[in-house]
Design a protein around this motif. Structure first.
Motif, PDB file in Angstrom:
ATOM      1  N   GLY A  73      53.479 -60.161  25.092  1.00 37.69           N
ATOM      2  CA  GLY A  73      53.613 -61.547  25.528  1.00 37.69           C
ATOM      3  C   GLY A  73      52.897 -62.511  24.604  1.00 37.69           C
ATOM      4  N   ILE A  74      51.687 -62.152  24.212  1.00 38.33           N
ATOM      5  CA  ILE A  74      50.943 -63.010  23.279  1.00 38.33           C
ATOM      6  C   ILE A  74      51.690 -63.122  21.953  1.00 38.33           C
ATOM      7  CG2 ILE A  74      48.832 -63.160  21.887  1.00 38.33           C
ATOM      8  CD1 ILE A  74      47.359 -61.989  24.395  1.00 38.33           C
ATOM      9  N   ILE A  75      52.186 -61.986  21.462  1.00 40.76           N
ATOM     10  CA  ILE A  75      52.888 -62.000  20.171  1.00 40.76           C
ATOM     11  C   ILE A  75      54.231 -62.726  20.272  1.00 40.76           C
ATOM     12  CG2 ILE A  75      54.026 -60.564  18.413  1.00 40.76           C
ATOM     13  CD1 ILE A  75      51.820 -58.422  19.033  1.00 40.76           C
ATOM     14  N   PHE A  76      55.099 -62.281  21.183  1.00 40.78           N
ATOM     15  CA  PHE A  76      56.478 -62.785  21.204  1.00 40.78           C
ATOM     16  C   PHE A  76      56.648 -64.099  21.964  1.00 40.78           C
ATOM     17  CE2 PHE A  76      56.958 -58.315  20.159  1.00 40.78           C
ATOM     18  CZ  PHE A  76      57.779 -58.409  19.049  1.00 40.78           C
ATOM     19  N   ASN A  77      55.904 -64.304  23.029  1.00 38.68           N
ATOM     20  CA  ASN A  77      56.069 -65.525  23.809  1.00 38.68           C
ATOM     21  C   ASN A  77      55.187 -66.664  23.325  1.00 38.68           C
ATOM     22  OD1 ASN A  77      57.930 -64.293  25.522  1.00 38.68           O
ATOM     23  ND2 ASN A  77      56.361 -63.625  26.947  1.00 38.68           N
ATOM     24  N   TRP A  85      59.812 -63.821  28.516  1.00 39.51           N
ATOM     25  CA  TRP A  85      59.592 -63.950  29.948  1.00 39.51           C
ATOM     26  C   TRP A  85      58.487 -64.956  30.193  1.00 39.51           C
ATOM     27  CZ3 TRP A  85      57.632 -59.793  27.263  1.00 39.51           C
ATOM     28  CH2 TRP A  85      56.260 -59.599  27.322  1.00 39.51           C
ATOM     29  N   ASP A  86      58.381 -65.386  31.445  1.00 41.23           N
ATOM     30  CA  ASP A  86      57.362 -66.347  31.835  1.00 41.23           C
ATOM     31  C   ASP A  86      57.003 -66.107  33.300  1.00 41.23           C
ATOM     32  OD1 ASP A  86      55.702 -68.476  32.351  1.00 41.23           O
ATOM     33  OD2 ASP A  86      57.181 -70.028  31.910  1.00 41.23           O
ATOM     34  N   PRO A  91      52.087 -66.016  41.486  1.00 41.44           N
ATOM     35  CA  PRO A  91      50.640 -66.021  41.740  1.00 41.44           C
ATOM     36  C   PRO A  91      49.930 -64.913  40.958  1.00 41.44           C
ATOM     37  CG  PRO A  91      51.845 -65.181  43.656  1.00 41.44           C
ATOM     38  CD  PRO A  91      52.871 -65.654  42.658  1.00 41.44           C
ATOM     39  N   PHE A  92      48.656 -65.150  40.725  1.00 41.49           N
ATOM     40  CA  PHE A  92      47.794 -64.181  40.047  1.00 41.49           C
ATOM     41  C   PHE A  92      48.345 -63.779  38.686  1.00 41.49           C
ATOM     42  CE2 PHE A  92      47.340 -63.435  44.654  1.00 41.49           C
ATOM     43  CZ  PHE A  92      46.026 -63.865  44.802  1.00 41.49           C
ATOM     44  N   ASN A  93      48.767 -64.802  37.906  1.00 40.90           N
ATOM     45  CA  ASN A  93      49.242 -64.522  36.551  1.00 40.90           C
ATOM     46  C   ASN A  93      48.160 -64.898  35.547  1.00 40.90           C
ATOM     47  OD1 ASN A  93      49.985 -67.107  34.849  1.00 40.90           O
ATOM     48  ND2 ASN A  93      50.544 -67.574  36.982  1.00 40.90           N
ATOM     49  N   PHE A  94      48.271 -64.341  34.362  1.00 45.26           N
ATOM     50  CA  PHE A  94      47.377 -64.687  33.270  1.00 45.26           C
ATOM     51  C   PHE A  94      48.215 -65.252  32.143  1.00 45.26           C
ATOM     52  CE2 PHE A  94      45.147 -63.591  29.297  1.00 45.26           C
ATOM     53  CZ  PHE A  94      43.971 -64.312  29.508  1.00 45.26           C
ATOM     54  N   LYS A  95      48.080 -66.547  31.927  1.00 40.73           N
ATOM     55  CA  LYS A  95      48.799 -67.263  30.865  1.00 40.73           C
ATOM     56  C   LYS A  95      50.312 -67.043  30.921  1.00 40.73           C
ATOM     57  CE  LYS A  95      44.909 -67.386  27.724  1.00 40.73           C
ATOM     58  NZ  LYS A  95      44.672 -68.754  27.344  1.00 40.73           N
TER      59      LYS A  95
END
Length: 128
Positions: A73-77, A85-86, A91-95
């Protein structure tokens, strides 16, 4: 052993991609890399923690998949802005890259896929 991992990777890649297509209606090529990596690791969990309960192995599997999701996610998003994805609305998501709900889903899927990966790797290693 290396040959078994080499054969397991594309099985996991295709399997993960198929799960995404069934769940979301589409996938991204980066998810094939993630899926192959996770499936190979699932077999390693099965081997290393063979005397642990399946639930414990599934929790370890979920933690690994969640870590892979965060890295990808850090690399591609975030860095490459591919918007694969997003989770930011969950709830309770990180970035927006990982969230508790999908970590729980991966526990459930790990209950199925860790024994499958372990059995498949043993069979591949025993092939002549």
């Amino acid at each position: 052993m290396k040959k078994a991992n080499f054969l397991m990777f594309p099985i996991g890649a295709c399997g993960y991609g198929l799960i995404e297509i069934l769940w979301r209606g589409h996938t991204h090529p980066s998810m094939l890399l993630a899926g192959g990596t996770c499936f190979v690791f699932f077999a390693k969990i099965g081997e290393k923690f063979k005397n642990s309960s399946l639930l414990k192995r599934a929790i370890i599997g979920s933690a690994f998949v969640t870590a892979i999701e965060l890295i990808f996610g850090i690399i591609f998003n975030i860095i490459l802005k591919k918007n694969v994805w997003d989770y930011s609305k969950l709830p309770f998501n990180f970035k927006g890259q990982i969230c508790l709900l999908y970590s729980v889903f991966w526990v459930v899927l790990s209950l199925l896929f860790i024994p499958l990966a372990t059995t498949l790797k043993v069979r591949l290693q025993n092939r002549k």
